[in-house]
Design an enzyme around this catalytic site. Sequence first.
Site: not given
Length: 166
Positions: A55-56
Amino acid sequence: EIGSTIPNATFAYVPYSPELEDHKVCGMPTSFQSHERWKGKKVVIVAVPGAFTPTCTANHVPPYVEKIQELKSKGVDEVVVISANDPFVLSAWGITEHAKDNLTFAQDVNCEFSKHFNATLDLSSKGMGLRTARYALIANDLKVEYFGIDEGEPKQSSAATVLSKL
């Protein structure tokens, strides 16, 4: 809390230099104190649970890289991506994100800054230990102007939301 003073915490990072683009070159970490570096400045702090995590890497940090000029046009002096990762890993991540010297990728040493906001995650069950939660903070002359935390996908901590709060 909005209007409160951010903690005076230590951050470690590897300053960007073009030589780091050669992935065999390793920069030397240094550190700074938040109060010394950010006094009198408008800063966006973007906290992520981990460098190179799905996600990051895919959704959270790239929009900050893409929108850096827009952020600066709204008076932001510095955008700092923080996590519990060591400064070497964060430096490599900044290189792969093509951030160059537009964003600072810094270690929240022992998550002390994030602990102040109760914004940490215990990911020991996944072998990752104590991590920063996913959040974004706008500080102006060391005072909190915005704080948005997310449990999953970046919403309150997204670049679009932060831009709307500037």
